[in-house]
Design a protein around this motif. Sequence first.
Motif, PDB file in Angstrom:
ATOM      1  N   THR A 127       0.788  -1.025   0.004  1.00 47.77           N
ATOM      2  CA  THR A 127      -0.124  -0.080   0.045  1.00 47.77           C
ATOM      3  C   THR A 127       0.857   1.076  -0.058  1.00 47.77           C
ATOM      4  N   GLU A 128       0.325   2.270  -0.577  1.00 47.20           N
ATOM      5  CA  GLU A 128       0.939   3.829  -0.312  1.00 47.20           C
ATOM      6  C   GLU A 128       0.089   4.226   0.878  1.00 47.20           C
ATOM      7  N   THR A 129       0.809   4.558   1.967  1.00 44.82           N
ATOM      8  CA  THR A 129       0.029   5.083   3.243  1.00 44.82           C
ATOM      9  C   THR A 129       0.521   6.672   3.198  1.00 44.82           C
ATOM     10  N   ASP A 130      -0.634   7.402   3.068  1.00 49.15           N
ATOM     11  CA  ASP A 130      -0.486   8.936   3.173  1.00 49.15           C
ATOM     12  C   ASP A 130      -0.896   9.494   4.457  1.00 49.15           C
ATOM     13  N   ILE A 131       0.110  10.287   5.243  1.00 47.59           N
ATOM     14  CA  ILE A 131       0.048  10.672   6.657  1.00 47.59           C
ATOM     15  C   ILE A 131       0.027  12.148   6.422  1.00 47.59           C
ATOM     16  N   GLY A 132      -1.194  12.738   6.565  1.00 52.67           N
ATOM     17  CA  GLY A 132      -1.179  14.347   6.720  1.00 52.67           C
ATOM     18  C   GLY A 132      -1.172  14.573   8.229  1.00 52.67           C
ATOM     19  N   THR A 133      -0.420  15.639   8.606  1.00 53.26           N
ATOM     20  CA  THR A 133      -0.275  15.610   9.978  1.00 53.26           C
ATOM     21  C   THR A 133      -0.342  17.179  10.251  1.00 53.26           C
ATOM     22  N   MET A 134      -0.790  17.644  11.345  1.00 53.70           N
ATOM     23  CA  MET A 134      -0.783  19.151  11.874  1.00 53.70           C
ATOM     24  C   MET A 134      -0.084  19.183  13.280  1.00 53.70           C
ATOM     25  N   LYS A 135       0.750  20.331  13.595  1.00 50.53           N
ATOM     26  CA  LYS A 135       1.509  20.432  14.709  1.00 50.53           C
ATOM     27  C   LYS A 135       0.605  21.235  15.717  1.00 50.53           C
ATOM     28  N   VAL A 136       0.443  20.513  16.902  1.00 52.30           N
ATOM     29  CA  VAL A 136      -0.191  20.898  18.082  1.00 52.30           C
ATOM     30  C   VAL A 136       1.059  21.482  19.178  1.00 52.30           C
ATOM     31  N   LEU A 137       1.077  22.643  19.586  1.00 52.63           N
ATOM     32  CA  LEU A 137       1.995  22.858  20.645  1.00 52.63           C
ATOM     33  C   LEU A 137       1.066  23.151  21.919  1.00 52.63           C
ATOM     34  N   ILE A 138       1.686  22.544  23.009  1.00 50.32           N
ATOM     35  CA  ILE A 138       0.983  22.750  24.083  1.00 50.32           C
ATOM     36  C   ILE A 138       2.095  23.401  25.163  1.00 50.32           C
ATOM     37  N   LYS A 139       1.330  24.305  25.857  1.00 51.17           N
ATOM     38  CA  LYS A 139       2.302  24.772  26.953  1.00 51.17           C
ATOM     39  C   LYS A 139       1.494  25.139  28.211  1.00 51.17           C
ATOM     40  N   ARG A 140       1.912  24.406  29.272  1.00 53.60           N
ATOM     41  CA  ARG A 140       1.595  24.478  30.567  1.00 53.60           C
ATOM     42  C   ARG A 140       2.209  25.396  31.617  1.00 53.60           C
ATOM     43  N   LEU A 141       1.397  25.856  32.652  1.00 55.31           N
ATOM     44  CA  LEU A 141       2.062  26.472  33.891  1.00 55.31           C
ATOM     45  C   LEU A 141       2.661  25.526  34.832  1.00 55.31           C
ATOM     46  N   LYS A 142       3.549  26.175  35.528  1.00 56.01           N
ATOM     47  CA  LYS A 142       4.209  25.520  36.526  1.00 56.01           C
ATOM     48  C   LYS A 142       3.654  25.725  37.690  1.00 56.01           C
ATOM     49  N   SER A 143       3.857  25.010  38.719  1.00 57.04           N
ATOM     50  CA  SER A 143       3.413  24.958  39.995  1.00 57.04           C
ATOM     51  C   SER A 143       3.609  26.613  40.576  1.00 57.04           C
ATOM     52  N   PRO A 144       2.609  27.028  41.439  1.00 56.82           N
ATOM     53  CA  PRO A 144       1.529  26.425  42.135  1.00 56.82           C
ATOM     54  C   PRO A 144       0.250  26.082  41.248  1.00 56.82           C
ATOM     55  N   TYR A 145      -0.048  26.445  40.092  1.00 56.90           N
ATOM     56  CA  TYR A 145      -1.073  26.161  39.336  1.00 56.90           C
ATOM     57  C   TYR A 145      -1.436  24.494  38.906  1.00 56.90           C
ATOM     58  N   GLY A 146      -2.626  24.152  38.623  1.00 53.40           N
ATOM     59  CA  GLY A 146      -3.061  22.884  38.707  1.00 53.40           C
ATOM     60  C   GLY A 146      -2.343  21.790  37.870  1.00 53.40           C
ATOM     61  N   SER A 147      -1.613  22.186  36.561  1.00 49.68           N
ATOM     62  CA  SER A 147      -1.102  21.107  35.891  1.00 49.68           C
ATOM     63  C   SER A 147       0.433  20.904  36.806  1.00 49.68           C
ATOM     64  N   HIS A 148       0.922  21.590  37.562  1.00 48.41           N
ATOM     65  CA  HIS A 148       2.338  21.444  38.205  1.00 48.41           C
ATOM     66  C   HIS A 148       3.205  20.859  37.212  1.00 48.41           C
ATOM     67  N   CYS A 149       3.358  21.409  36.091  1.00 54.09           N
ATOM     68  CA  CYS A 149       4.420  20.940  35.176  1.00 54.09           C
ATOM     69  C   CYS A 149       5.714  21.245  35.456  1.00 54.09           C
ATOM     70  N   THR A 150       6.706  20.602  34.703  1.00 49.25           N
ATOM     71  CA  THR A 150       8.053  20.641  35.113  1.00 49.25           C
ATOM     72  C   THR A 150       8.898  20.491  33.641  1.00 49.25           C
ATOM     73  N   ASP A 151       9.960  21.266  33.838  1.00 50.84           N
ATOM     74  CA  ASP A 151      10.947  20.959  32.685  1.00 50.84           C
ATOM     75  C   ASP A 151      12.166  20.049  32.987  1.00 50.84           C
ATOM     76  N   GLY A 152      11.676  19.147  33.867  1.00 53.38           N
ATOM     77  CA  GLY A 152      12.914  18.162  34.078  1.00 53.38           C
ATOM     78  C   GLY A 152      13.755  18.559  35.189  1.00 53.38           C
ATOM     79  N   ASP A 153      13.829  19.661  35.792  1.00 55.02           N
ATOM     80  CA  ASP A 153      14.936  20.223  36.587  1.00 55.02           C
ATOM     81  C   ASP A 153      14.855  19.293  37.961  1.00 55.02           C
ATOM     82  N   GLY A 154      15.965  18.750  38.178  1.00 53.20           N
ATOM     83  CA  GLY A 154      15.992  17.769  39.586  1.00 53.20           C
ATOM     84  C   GLY A 154      15.430  16.634  39.714  1.00 53.20           C
ATOM     85  N   ILE A 155      14.819  16.295  38.314  1.00 53.93           N
ATOM     86  CA  ILE A 155      14.219  14.880  38.225  1.00 53.93           C
ATOM     87  C   ILE A 155      15.130  13.920  37.423  1.00 53.93           C
TER      88      ILE A 155
END
Length: 521
Positions: free
Chosen positions: A274-302
């Motif tokens: 088969t020839e498989t065609d994959i059309g894609t669209m970029k989705v960029l997600i930005k979250r807020l660090k603590s004390p906001y609900g997602s408590h995201c991190t950049d990996g510092d200290g982990i």
Amino acid sequence: MVLKSPPAEPTLPRLCGDLLQHTTAHGIANVFRAGHWCRRLLWAVFVGFALCCALWQCTEMVLNYYRYPSHEKITLASNTVLQFPAVTLCNLNGVRYSSVRKNGAMSNSLQDLSLQQSRRRNKSSCWNSTCPDAPLESDSYPRALRKFASEFNQLPDKEKIAMGHQLEDMLISCNFHGHQCDTSFFSGFIHYKFGNCYTFNSQKTTDIRGAAIRGEALNTTRAGFVYGLHLELFIQQIEYVREVTHSAGIRLLIHDHAVTPFPEDEGVNIPPGTETDIGTMKVLIKRLKSPYGSHCTDGDGIKNFYHDVYGSRYTRESCKRTCVQLNIMENCGCSHWEFAAPPDLRYPKCNLSAVGVSECVELYGYKFAHGMLPCNCPLQCKEELYQLTVSGSQWPSSAFIEKFSSDLKEMGGQLSTIAESPQLIRDNLVKVVVYYQQLNSQQIEEEPSVSEIDLISSMGGLVGLWVGFSVCTLAEFFELLVDMLLYLLRRCLWKAVPHTYAKPCAEIGSPAFTGHKTTDM
């Protein structure tokens, strides 16, 4: 000469009274200006009620602010140039059959696996009938499969690379944005299940063997099928290990170049023929660090073994896999080949044939799968995802296959052995096209629901609504505070200075003071 009486000395009640009678805070002044005591009482009750309401609502606003609520803002950004994603592809067959036959231990393990698979089929056929010769022992096919995988992953990386499918044999044609590309555009890594995996546009400078390759980022300036990545691949079904690999094709992932891909959990399967065609669209997600609900991190200290081994950015999945590897190391005394492990830790690879090791590894694998390990793995603050639209068609077509067959004969090698049969061509060849559907990227950004400016504005509006306070009113009360401080300061200084005359005005009536002369009678 008429003397004026000195002004009355200010007092605290007089200072406060003057302000409250003339303040711009509506309602408070009416308490003092009302002529009848009944009106004064009604105004006092009303002003007290308004102050309580304003205080209650302002308190609720402050408490809500310190809950740090957030919301998502979705925007569609239009771009003239967009970075092309990394594309990872793995053959669904991890190790070549010809290489397995040359390795004595793996060849014996493969025979055991074939025997267990036959017993499993016999036992399955006797499931609903009476078979006196059916084995009574528990099904050992999964154990034999784990043993085969363990022996493969115990080998040095150089041997594992040699046993897997080679990109030079798989890649028939490569075209990106209208220009030819070759194996120098691909880096690679060894996967415990799929063997050799290759990544296009990874922005790494070495390939799977450590040789130098092109490391610059590739961008696209046009959207659409023509300006994407076109790959024609030879999957070599003749080299498939039938006891292990039960499906044929390519495992393909589209991902951010800075993260480690996990083909066993992500991506799509591309079937041959088969020839498989994959059309894609970029989705960029930005979250807020603590004390906001997602408590995201950049990996510092982990701890992140995937950063130590591959240099990749922190992701929640890499953190979880590092966590389970640490638990296996600490409790089983070995490193599981399914997860990354830096060589400087000097833990041997887990031999699942050893007594007790298999049970220990299975225990922590079970805990990992069911979320029972104490892993602190918050979400990453920045994440790039790609939405896929997948479609397929027969390839090569009946009208094209004759011309294509002659091209395969000229290439030689294993390709020439399948060129005579259209069925073998469709069983062994894959074509895939990856492209941007449009040069737009979707951005999902987490933002604070209440900022400091919003909090001050809302509180000012509430206080103005209930009691008529404004910034000018606050200035009036500040002026009162300054007057009270000056008054107290004068009182303190007046008590500290000694007084020469207790009654300085007692001399006003004396002749010397008035300047009148006395006459003798």
